[in-house]
Scaffold this active site. Structure first.
Site, mmCIF file in Angstrom:
data_model
loop_
_atom_site.group_PDB
_atom_site.id
_atom_site.type_symbol
_atom_site.label_atom_id
_atom_site.label_comp_id
_atom_site.label_asym_id
_atom_site.label_seq_id
_atom_site.Cartn_x
_atom_site.Cartn_y
_atom_site.Cartn_z
ATOM 1 N N CYS A 1 0.866 -1.258 0.043
ATOM 2 C CA CYS A 1 0.065 0.001 -0.118
ATOM 3 C C CYS A 1 0.767 1.408 -0.036
ATOM 4 C CB CYS A 1 -1.188 -0.076 1.306
ATOM 5 S SG CYS A 1 -2.123 -1.273 1.068
ATOM 6 N N HIS B 1 -3.222 7.474 2.006
ATOM 7 C CA HIS B 1 -3.521 6.005 1.476
ATOM 8 C C HIS B 1 -4.934 5.872 1.961
ATOM 9 C CE1 HIS B 1 -3.900 1.912 0.890
ATOM 10 N NE2 HIS B 1 -3.914 1.831 1.873
ATOM 11 N N ASN C 1 -10.051 0.010 -0.359
ATOM 12 C CA ASN C 1 -8.676 0.144 -0.334
ATOM 13 C C ASN C 1 -7.889 -0.301 -1.666
ATOM 14 O OD1 ASN C 1 -5.985 -0.171 0.062
ATOM 15 N ND2 ASN C 1 -5.974 -1.284 2.134
#
Ligand code: UT7
Length: 320
Positions: A113, A247, A277
């Site tokens: 990520c 993020h 996500n």
């Protein structure tokens, strides 16, 4: 002095939207649980003909159009992904070929990520040291392909998508473009968020596994800490940052980070409700939304930050 300017931004989402109610037909979950624990309402899921490469190529075309530049001007492509089209070659080289680029270098970066932050910091360093002039930095993912669709603890969290920046090296005064970056990792936490397969071990791709609570606990602390550090490195105050593009993992993590930093959550771009996500793609996707919503304007101080598997984490401050 060479400055790294963010010349253009583009993104691409798969056609299909999957809502929380759609998911409740697959696993024992509910819109209420997902919304309360994560803030996610929907995510985009790639069809068979939509891949990490195809999403990336479209995001790049849009970023190049935004920058009013031609693909032939690009001499560096760095693509962040944990879900490449193939084990090798790097998806970056496949994107390079699809865009008709035959010069420069193209390679993938893998920091889950945090991948986009790692890719952006790498491109910035290469541009500032004169190794390239114009770069495409991409975050592109199809996490839906590595989810365990029987595990309600993880399959509700992720989505697919891609985002890209065009970076241009320009001679000029300091204080423009990317001002500072901080990258961190700590492999002691590798088993908190990982994929249980790989070419050298199981010879399969594997599926995502996560201890959500553990990740959550570290995320807020690590994010707040690295934001403070990168602000110092950039010579700016956290209070002076116009817009935060974090993020997008969980709305609760974003709210807790904002609180720890003493920053109003209104200064955060939020897309987790619509995108879920999207791992390395979430920051450039959110940046594009921030531009469309008028939350990010030319000249603004923007802070991007991420944390992911490894653990890896990082932050970048830029004067957009
Ligand atoms: O990009 C970085 C990577 N990821 C992250 O940043 C994620 C970080 N972690 C999180 O966002 C949260 O930890 C989660 C959203 C993953 C989970 O929230 P939580 O508040 O930590 O819940 P939990 O895992 O402690 O589970 C609480 C309960 C459990 O039931 P019991 O044992 O209390 O009966 C779970 O089985 O919720 C249950 N549960 C669910 N229930 C309905 C877990 N997933 C679901 C679900 N629907 N989808």
């Amino acid at each position: 002095m060479i400055q790294t300017i963010i010349a253009g931004v583009g993104s691409c989402l798969p056609r299909r939207i999957m809502t929380n109610d759609d998911l409740a037909k697959l696993v024992d979950t509910s819109d209420a649980w997902i919304t309360e624990r994560t803030g996610i309402k929907a995510r985009h899921i790639a069809a068979d003909d939509e891949t990490t490469k195809s999403l990336a190529v479209e995001a790049c075309k849009r970023a190049l159009a935004h920058a009013k530049m031609d693909a032939s001007e690009i001499d560096l492509i760095i693509l962040a992904t944990s879900t490449p089209d193939h084990t090798f070659p790097a998806t970056a080289t496949e994107v390079q070929e699809a865009l008709g680029i035959t010069q420069g270098a193209a390679f993938d970066v893998q920091a889950v990520c945090s991948g986009f932050i790692f890719a952006l910091a790498t491109a910035d360093a290469m541009l500032k040291t004169g190794q390239a002039k114009n770069a495409l930095v991409i975050g592109s993912e199809t996490f839906s392909r590595i989810l365990d669709w029987a595990d309600r603890g993880t399959c509700v969290l992720f989505g697919d998508g891609a985002g890209a920046f065009v970076l241009r090296a320009e001679q000029g005064e300091a204080g423009r473009g990317i001002l500072a970056s901080k990258l961190r990792s700590d492999g002691r936490y590798r088993d908190k968020l990982y994929v249980d397969g790989g070419p050298s071990t199981t010879k399969t791709v594997g599926l995502l596994r996560m201890e959500g609570r553990e990740v959550f606990k570290h995320a807020v602390v690590n994010m707040a800490e690295i934001v403070e550090q990168v602000a110092v490195a950039a010579g700016v105050k956290v209070a002076d940052i116009n817009c935060f593009v974090p993020h997008q993992a969980n709305k609760r993590i974003l709210d807790a980070t904002a609180k720890k930093l003493g920053v109003s959550p209104e200064r955060f771009v939020i897309t987790v409700d619509k995108h879920g996500n999207t791992s390395a793609a979430s920051i450039p996707l959110a940046f594009d939304v921030g531009l469309a919503e008028g939350k990010i304007k030319r000249g603004d101080l923007v802070l991007m930050e991420a944390m992911g598997g490894g653990f890896t984490w990082g932050a970048i401050v830029a004067r957009y």
